[in-house]
Design an enzyme around this catalytic site. Structure first.
Site, mmCIF file in Angstrom:
data_model
loop_
_atom_site.group_PDB
_atom_site.id
_atom_site.type_symbol
_atom_site.label_atom_id
_atom_site.label_comp_id
_atom_site.label_asym_id
_atom_site.label_seq_id
_atom_site.Cartn_x
_atom_site.Cartn_y
_atom_site.Cartn_z
ATOM 1 C CB THR A 341 44.025 36.694 42.464
ATOM 2 O OG1 THR A 341 43.689 37.084 41.145
ATOM 3 C CG2 THR A 341 42.777 36.328 43.214
ATOM 4 N N GLY A 423 47.068 33.813 40.548
ATOM 5 C CA GLY A 423 47.964 33.517 39.454
ATOM 6 C C GLY A 423 47.371 33.569 38.065
ATOM 7 N N GLY A 424 46.242 34.272 37.863
ATOM 8 C CA GLY A 424 45.730 34.511 36.526
ATOM 9 C C GLY A 424 45.542 33.241 35.720
#
Length: 528
Positions: A341, A423-424
């Site tokens: 992202t 960063g999920g």
């Protein structure tokens, strides 16, 4: 980056310096924070193409001075043709390629919805102006960053046979060199078309038709009819009241609930110090409790099993905080959510604040780059399950689970803070680290971002679910964490991409702006 950036005028932060500059330039011309963010969003889709694209999703928080934030959900649902029967013979949805491109890209509609809010507050800059930097960068060439070159090489085995990938991201079949030029003429044409015909063309015009026709040829379930039916929505933001502030985030399908729960749990315990065992153990254990709730609750908004705000009530957060053993780790892992992202923030001269996040999910998304339009499409739909009994089961029209969640805080002393990260699985954790260091432990804003970080779980395609630490943490602290039962993995890097690319802007009531960008990224703070 060790020093917080200060200004007395508008400020923009982004994980690529050209996107930050694009937003700052709009502010300099009298544009507002929303207009600046649209320009930066288009620009970063061109200059950071391995991280995101206009073929992805987005979420917004927009706060006018003295008002509650406006939240925009610009995430796309599964295509009408994306049924369990369509994926018959597959144990899971393929991670790359046309079958991974099964959800509508919502971010452009999110820009459109945000610009409606901009018009209400006097926004006046034309779309041709806002998209011009992105068009120029795409047409004249971007400089390949170290992360783009490295990730192209690392992921090539997954992506080399995906339609359009090599033609777009490689030259004559060769991996790109750091510092080389990459031109995206088809993407430039698409952005130029949008700037003149209007953003709705992506969903109900020539671009929509071209996207649908190519996906039909490639074998994706997406069609132009799916684009025709899509519209981003304004939704009610989630919030949690902390000591001295209220923090906001997005509701499902995002994991904003987890981000708020972590801070709410920690707030009930209090933090007496920063970056020692007590600080890290408390935040890590709060993360585990929040993630367990998230995994039971966060899904398509139409099928959420319980009101997310129930978990942000004082008594619930207090109960969860009391479950934390101050010296012993809760056994882990639980299932993890990967992701990729960009986050960007802006506060303009009038105090309008924007927290914005845009994503194609994994690096390079599905890997499919549409030849007719130059659009790299997301693979967000791989979050769906093909097991009918699962909470996240695939169904046409449903939205997948989203790691994306932009954050914002309003302080009782008049400060406003926009912050976030990519960063999920690490997004809620990095948000908690940045906010707690700054707001609870009173560390300078840049220090809150630059200081060593951790990640519980996996992200960026990692398979391990350990507690990952950057190697700047002291050996004594590492030993304390291990002795408490944390399964620790010390990374080789002092500043690891695994920990995400964070950023933050604070506007103080005295008119001073504070900004911080992440040294782990190619980003910058750009101020007037």
């Amino acid at each position: 980056m060790l020093k917080t950036v200060y200004s007395t005028s508008g400020m923009m932060v982004a994980p690529h310096h050209l996107a930050a500059q694009a937003g700052r330039d709009v502010l300099a011309e009298g544009g507002n924070a929303i207009e600046a963010m649209v320009s930066a969003a288009a620009t970063i889709a061109a200059v950071y193409p391995h991280m995101n694209s206009i073929g992805g999703d987005g979420f917004w928080l927009i706060k006018k001075p003295g008002q509650e934030p406006i939240a925009i959900d610009a995430s796309g649902p599964a295509a009408a043709g994306a049924t369990l029967d369509y994926y018959a013979g597959h144990e899971s949805i393929p991670q790359r390629g046309p079958l991974a491109a099964l959800t509508t890209a919502g971010t452009i509609s999110g820009w459109q919805e945000a610009l409606k809010v901009s018009t209400e507050i006097g926004g006046r800059l034309p779309l041709t102006r806002l998209l011009s930097p992105a068009i120029s960068h795409a047409r004249n060439g971007i400089v390949v960053t170290e992360s783009q070159a490295r990730l192209t090489a690392e992921k090539l085995s997954q992506l080399k046979d995906v339609p359009g990938f090599q033609d777009h991201f490689m030259s004559n079949g060769m991996l790109p060199d750091v510092g080389s030029l990459m031109r995206q003429s088809k993407l430039a044409d698409t952005l130029e078309r949008l700037s003149k015909a209007g953003l709705d063309d992506f969903y109900r015009g020539e671009i929509a038709a071209a996207i649908g026709d190519e996906f039909a040829r490639l074998g994706s379930p997406l069609r132009s009819s799916d684009l025709n039916a899509y519209q981003a929505d304004q939704v009610a933001a989630l919030s949690v009241k902390l000591q001295g502030s209220t923090v906001y985030n997005l509701p499902p399908p995002t994991q904003g609930l987890a981000s708020l729960m972590i801070l709410g749990i920690v707030d009930k315990l209090g933090l007496k110090s920063v970056d020692d065992f007590e600080y890290m153990h408390t935040l890590i254990e709060a993360t585990k409790r929040a993630f367990r709730v998230r995994d039971r609750v966060v899904t398509d908004p139409g099928r959420v099993p319980q009101n997310p705000m129930d978990f942000l009530k004082t008594d619930v957060l207090k109960q969860l905080s009391e479950e934390i053993d101050p010296s012993t780790a809760l056994p882990w892992p639980d299932p993890a959510q990967p992701g990729d992202t960009i986050w960007m923030g802006c506060i303009d001269n009038e105090g309008v604040a924007v927290s914005f996040i845009q994503s194609i999910y994994w690096e390079f998304g599905s890997g499919v780059v549409l030849q007719d339009t130059g659009i790299n499409w997301q693979n967000r739909g791989i979050s769906f399950s093909l097991t009918p009994s699962d909470l996240q089961v695939l169904e046409p029209g449903r939205k997948p689970f989203h790691t994306l969640n932009p954050a914002m805080a309003a302080f009782e002393d008049g400060r406003v803070m926009t912050y976030g990260t990519m960063g999920g699985e690490g997004q809620p954790q990095t948000q908690a680290a940045v906010f707690s260091r700054y707001a609870m432990c009173h560390r300078p804003l840049q220090e809150a971002i630059t200081s060593a970080r951790w990640l519980l779980g996996r992200t960026w395609g990692d398979e391990t679910t350990t507690l990952k630490l950057e190697n700047r943490f002291s050996p004594a602290l590492v030993n304390q964490l291990q002795e408490a039962g944390h399964v620790v993995e010390v990374l080789d890097e002092a500043f690891s991409d695994t920990m995400g690319h964070a950023g933050a802007i604070v506007k103080r009531p005295d008119g001073v702006y504070e900004g911080a960008a992440d040294p782990r990224s190619d980003g910058a703070v750009a101020a007037l």
